[in-house]
Design an enzyme around this catalytic site. Structure first.
Site, PDB file in Angstrom:
ATOM      1  NE  ARG A 106     -27.894  -9.852  32.363  1.00  0.00           N
ATOM      2  CZ  ARG A 106     -27.146 -10.928  32.230  1.00  0.00           C
ATOM      3  NH1 ARG A 106     -26.756 -11.610  33.292  1.00  0.00           N
ATOM      4  NH2 ARG A 106     -26.781 -11.364  31.046  1.00  0.00           N
ATOM      5  CG  HIS A 133     -29.591 -13.093  26.840  1.00  0.00           C
ATOM      6  ND1 HIS A 133     -29.064 -11.818  26.844  1.00  0.00           N
ATOM      7  CD2 HIS A 133     -28.641 -13.883  27.408  1.00  0.00           C
ATOM      8  CE1 HIS A 133     -27.869 -11.839  27.403  1.00  0.00           C
ATOM      9  NE2 HIS A 133     -27.584 -13.077  27.742  1.00  0.00           N
ATOM     10  CD  GLN A 136     -25.177 -15.705  24.943  1.00  0.00           C
ATOM     11  OE1 GLN A 136     -24.901 -15.120  25.973  1.00  0.00           O
ATOM     12  NE2 GLN A 136     -24.302 -16.435  24.278  1.00  0.00           N
ATOM     13  CG  ASP A 228     -29.713 -20.988  29.475  1.00  0.00           C
ATOM     14  OD1 ASP A 228     -28.763 -20.769  30.254  1.00  0.00           O
ATOM     15  OD2 ASP A 228     -30.713 -20.233  29.399  1.00  0.00           O
ATOM     16  CB  CYS A 269     -25.856 -18.464  26.758  1.00  0.00           C
ATOM     17  SG  CYS A 269     -26.928 -19.206  28.002  1.00  0.00           S
ATOM     18  NE  ARG A 297     -23.421 -12.045  24.964  1.00  0.00           N
ATOM     19  CZ  ARG A 297     -23.941 -11.775  26.179  1.00  0.00           C
ATOM     20  NH1 ARG A 297     -23.692 -12.555  27.201  1.00  0.00           N
ATOM     21  NH2 ARG A 297     -24.752 -10.742  26.359  1.00  0.00           N
TER      22      ARG A 297
HETATM   23  N1  NVA Z   1     -31.545 -18.372  30.994  1.00  0.00           N
HETATM   24  C1  NVA Z   1     -30.412 -17.858  31.725  1.00  0.00           C
HETATM   25  C2  NVA Z   1     -29.479 -17.156  30.804  1.00  0.00           C
HETATM   26  C3  NVA Z   1     -28.206 -16.666  31.435  1.00  0.00           C
HETATM   27  C4  NVA Z   1     -27.322 -15.951  30.462  1.00  0.00           C
HETATM   28  C5  NVA Z   1     -30.904 -16.920  32.812  1.00  0.00           C
HETATM   29  O1  NVA Z   1     -31.801 -16.123  32.552  1.00  0.00           O
HETATM   30  O2  NVA Z   1     -30.412 -17.006  33.937  1.00  0.00           O
HETATM   31  N1   CP Z   2     -24.364 -15.295  28.826  1.00  0.00           N
HETATM   32  C1   CP Z   2     -24.539 -14.290  29.693  1.00  0.00           C
HETATM   33  O1   CP Z   2     -25.399 -13.420  29.530  1.00  0.00           O
HETATM   34  O2   CP Z   2     -23.678 -14.286  30.745  1.00  0.00           O
HETATM   35  P1   CP Z   2     -23.747 -13.350  32.023  1.00  0.00           P
HETATM   36  O3   CP Z   2     -24.985 -13.714  32.782  1.00  0.00           O
HETATM   37  O4   CP Z   2     -22.487 -13.624  32.777  1.00  0.00           O
HETATM   38  O5   CP Z   2     -23.819 -11.917  31.551  1.00  0.00           O
END
Ligand code: NVA
Ligand code: CP
Length: 311
Positions: A106, A133, A136, A228, A269, A297
């Site tokens: 990540r 992502h 997800q 989101d 999400c 998830r």
């Molecule tokens: N668009 C958000 C998704 C979090 C799961 C981010 O990148 O922070």
């Molecule tokens: N939805 C998601 O990816 O959550 P986190 O950022 O908590 O991993």
């Protein structure tokens, strides 16, 4: 479906059959877990979990799924390793590939997860980048399938930041498996034209449509409205600008009513900023489905690891 040895970097790399196969596998693993049955397909496997950005769900999902299948997860946070600043991504990848059997990443750049896959020689799974992502989306689709019994032909509207990782990955996934997909966002936050064109091709093959609009009437007939955060991780400084741009696209009772259906569900999400992208009322009304989505998830990430690395 044979995905052994494959990485999971973007849904673009997977056929509709493979995506649906992963969802079916996740449903099966979920049913087994509910009966107290876990597996051993990752027995003896060591899994590296690299996190440049924070996470609740993705980190927990990879950890629990790995242990459920008999593997060993090792968390490597941004201050634990020197990825990309004191050691090149290529070198870190070659080291981790000699010690670990699989790597979750990540972080910020999609290019880095791709380099990790290229240089480590083991399956690499994208746990979120600025661009995509993909894990997800599997959880979202499993949740939709559990709720509606089917996926093809559903209408999903994503309201909010239409050029972020979630909007991009939903557009790819929906295009691939034939869900009618709409991005509802101000023009400033529309997805890239190239990606949209690519997704339109997937959708044409699967018999669905991709729509990008700033007209809130587009939610009419939606089976699900998805949103989101307005500022993704790393974009916190843009908060004031985003709130001004996105306020008309908040998921509230008015927007839900515009679907004209009483069967529409709300998805997110998570994490959610209530009062911004969704009101507390809408969020709480659909909390059961949103937390099913969060639980999913784990089952879907387990499916990805089992399918690509499991015995
Ligand atoms: N668009 C958000 C998704 C979090 C799961 C981010 O990148 O922070
Ligand atoms: N939805 C998601 O990816 O959550 P986190 O950022 O908590 O991993």
């Amino acid at each position: 479906m044979n995905l052994k040895g494959r990485s999971f970097l973007t849904l673009k790399d997977f056929t509709p059959g493979e995506i649906l196969g992963l969802i079916d596998l996740a449903a099966d693993l979920k049913a087994k877990k509910k009966r107290g049955i876990t597996g051993s397909s990752l027995k003896g496997k060591n899994i590296a979990l690299i996190f440049e950005k924070p996470s609740t769900r993705t980190r927990s999902a990879f950890t629990v799924a790995c242990i459920d299948e008999g593997g060993h997860p090792e968390y490597l946070g941004k201050d634990d390793i020197q990825l990309g600043y004191k050691e090149s991504v290529e070198d870190t990848a070659r080291v981790l590939g000699r010690m670990f059997d699989g790597i979750e990443f990540r972080g910020f750049k999609q290019e880095n997860v791709e380099k990790l896959a290229k240089y480590s020689g083991v399956p690499v799974w994208n746990g979120l980048t600025d661009t995509y992502h993909p894990t997800q989306i599997l959880a979202d689709f499993l949740t939709l399938k559990e709720h509606f019994g089917t996926l093809k032909g559903l209408k999903l509207v994503f309201a909010g930041d239409g050029r972020n990782n979630m909007a991009n990955s939903l557009m790819i996934g929906c295009g691939k498996i034939g869900i009618h997909f709409t991005i509802l966002a101000p023009k400033e936050l529309w997805p890239g034209e190239d990606l949209k064109k690519e997704c339109e091709k997937y959708a044409a093959e699967a018999g669905s449509t991709i729509t990008v609009t700033d007209d809130t009437d587009a939610v009419r007939g939606a089976d699900a409205i998805y949103t989101d955060v307005w500022c993704s991780m790393g974009e916190e400084a843009l908060a004031a600008e985003r709130i001004a741009l996105l306020k008309p696209y908040q998921v509230n009772d008015g927007l839900m009513a515009k679907t004209g259906k009483d069967t529409t569900i709300f998805l997110h999400c998570l994490p959610a900023v209530k009062g911004n992208e969704v009101t507390e009322e809408v969020f709480e009304r659909y909390a059961d489905v949103v937390f099913d989505e969060a639980e999913n998830r784990m089952h879907t990430i387990k499916a990805v690891m089992v399918a690509t690395l499991g015995d």
